[in-house]
Design a protein around this motif. Structure first.
Motif, short mmCIF file in Angstrom:
data_model
loop_
_atom_site.label_atom_id
_atom_site.label_comp_id
_atom_site.label_asym_id
_atom_site.label_seq_id
_atom_site.Cartn_x
_atom_site.Cartn_y
_atom_site.Cartn_z
N TYR A 95 0.84 -1.20 0.00
CA TYR A 95 0.00 0.00 0.00
C TYR A 95 0.87 1.25 0.00
O TYR A 95 0.62 2.18 -0.77
CB TYR A 95 -0.92 0.01 1.23
N THR A 96 1.89 1.26 0.83
CA THR A 96 2.75 2.44 0.94
C THR A 96 3.48 2.71 -0.37
O THR A 96 3.53 3.86 -0.84
CB THR A 96 3.76 2.25 2.08
N ILE A 97 4.04 1.68 -0.96
CA ILE A 97 4.76 1.86 -2.23
C ILE A 97 3.81 2.36 -3.32
O ILE A 97 4.14 3.29 -4.07
CB ILE A 97 5.44 0.54 -2.65
N TYR A 98 2.62 1.77 -3.39
CA TYR A 98 1.64 2.18 -4.41
C TYR A 98 1.22 3.63 -4.20
O TYR A 98 1.17 4.42 -5.15
CB TYR A 98 0.43 1.25 -4.35
N ARG A 99 0.94 4.00 -2.96
CA ARG A 99 0.47 5.35 -2.66
C ARG A 99 1.57 6.38 -2.94
O ARG A 99 1.30 7.44 -3.51
CB ARG A 99 0.01 5.44 -1.20
N VAL A 100 2.79 6.08 -2.58
CA VAL A 100 3.90 7.01 -2.84
C VAL A 100 4.11 7.16 -4.35
O VAL A 100 4.32 8.27 -4.85
CB VAL A 100 5.19 6.53 -2.13
N THR A 103 1.36 9.40 -5.80
CA THR A 103 1.54 10.78 -5.40
C THR A 103 2.69 11.42 -6.17
O THR A 103 2.59 12.56 -6.61
CB THR A 103 1.80 10.87 -3.89
N MET A 104 3.77 10.65 -6.33
CA MET A 104 4.92 11.18 -7.06
C MET A 104 4.57 11.48 -8.52
O MET A 104 4.99 12.50 -9.05
CB MET A 104 6.09 10.20 -6.98
N THR A 105 3.83 10.59 -9.16
CA THR A 105 3.49 10.83 -10.57
C THR A 105 2.62 12.07 -10.72
O THR A 105 2.85 12.88 -11.63
CB THR A 105 2.76 9.63 -11.19
N VAL A 110 2.35 17.79 -12.30
CA VAL A 110 1.92 19.16 -12.03
C VAL A 110 3.12 20.10 -11.90
O VAL A 110 3.17 21.16 -12.51
CB VAL A 110 1.05 19.20 -10.75
N VAL A 111 4.11 19.71 -11.11
CA VAL A 111 5.25 20.60 -10.85
C VAL A 111 6.10 20.80 -12.10
O VAL A 111 6.46 21.93 -12.43
CB VAL A 111 6.10 20.04 -9.67
N LEU A 112 6.44 19.73 -12.78
CA LEU A 112 7.29 19.86 -13.96
C LEU A 112 6.61 20.64 -15.08
O LEU A 112 7.24 21.45 -15.76
CB LEU A 112 7.75 18.49 -14.45
N SER A 113 5.32 20.41 -15.26
CA SER A 113 4.62 21.18 -16.31
C SER A 113 4.50 22.64 -15.92
O SER A 113 4.56 23.52 -16.79
CB SER A 113 3.26 20.57 -16.60
N ALA A 114 4.34 22.92 -14.63
CA ALA A 114 4.27 24.32 -14.20
C ALA A 114 5.62 25.01 -14.38
O ALA A 114 5.68 26.19 -14.74
CB ALA A 114 3.84 24.39 -12.75
N ILE A 115 6.70 24.28 -14.14
CA ILE A 115 8.04 24.87 -14.27
C ILE A 115 8.43 25.04 -15.74
O ILE A 115 8.85 26.12 -16.16
CB ILE A 115 9.09 24.02 -13.53
N ILE A 125 -9.27 20.21 -8.38
CA ILE A 125 -10.43 19.32 -8.59
C ILE A 125 -10.06 18.20 -9.55
O ILE A 125 -10.42 17.04 -9.34
CB ILE A 125 -11.65 20.12 -9.13
N MET A 126 -9.33 18.53 -10.59
CA MET A 126 -8.93 17.51 -11.55
C MET A 126 -8.00 16.47 -10.91
O MET A 126 -8.10 15.28 -11.20
CB MET A 126 -8.23 18.16 -12.75
N ILE A 127 -7.11 16.93 -10.03
CA ILE A 127 -6.22 16.00 -9.34
C ILE A 127 -7.03 15.06 -8.45
O ILE A 127 -6.77 13.86 -8.39
CB ILE A 127 -5.16 16.77 -8.52
N MET A 128 -8.03 15.59 -7.75
CA MET A 128 -8.87 14.75 -6.89
C MET A 128 -9.65 13.74 -7.73
O MET A 128 -9.75 12.56 -7.35
CB MET A 128 -9.82 15.61 -6.07
#
Length: 154
Positions: A95-100, A103-105, A110-115, A125-128
């Motif tokens: 569960y932990t590996i899957y959740r991490v 979240t990382m993807t 989001v971060v790389l496209s914003a940069i 809302i789209m992320i949720m």
């Protein structure tokens, strides 16, 4: 004496003070020590052990000193409990590996496209909405056929 204790597969018909000394000697050597007992004479060693186990029909003194109390006769219950605990641990790890990873993807997207692209491709809302379908596979982890690790997991 410590080497003799280390080489032994188990101990039986031992005096109470020797039980306590065996537990302490093994702990000083860095081992995790488990002990089973049923009487008042076992209480000090049960209390000292990392996992003191009072067998079914044990005295109140042994039960109060133990970390684990068996309600069914026999020691097979311990093996079943260890197998179950190791399966739960594997499921928590999955569960932990899957959740991490999920979240990382999302964060990298989001971060790389914003940069680099100078815009935010996903709103909150789209992320949720994207995360909700990802939770369905997580629910199956509770019923996953996990393998039981033979050596103890530290």
């Amino acid at each position: 004496m410590k080497r003799l204790i280390e080489k032994a597969d188990g101990f039986a018909r031992v005096f109470p003070e020797h039980k306590y000394a065996i537990v302490k000697a093994q702990q000083k050597r860095g081992h995790i020590v488990a002990m089973t007992g049923d009487g008042v004479n076992d209480a000090p060693a049960l209390k000292q052990a990392d996992c003191g186990t009072a067998v079914s029909g044990a005295t109140d003194a042994a039960r109060s000193a133990a970390a684990l109390i068996l309600t069914a006769p026999g020691l097979f219950v311990i093996k079943t409990a260890i197998d179950e605990a190791r399966q739960i641990f594997e499921r928590i790890t999955s569960y932990t590996i899957y959740r991490v990873a999920l979240t990382m993807t999302i964060m990298f997207l989001v971060v790389l496209s914003a940069i680099f692209l100078k815009f935010t491709p996903l709103t909150a809302i789209m992320i949720m909405i994207m995360s909700l379908p990802d939770d369905i596979p997580i629910m199956t982890i509770a019923y996953d056929n996990t393998s039981v690790s033979e050596p103890p997991i530290r």
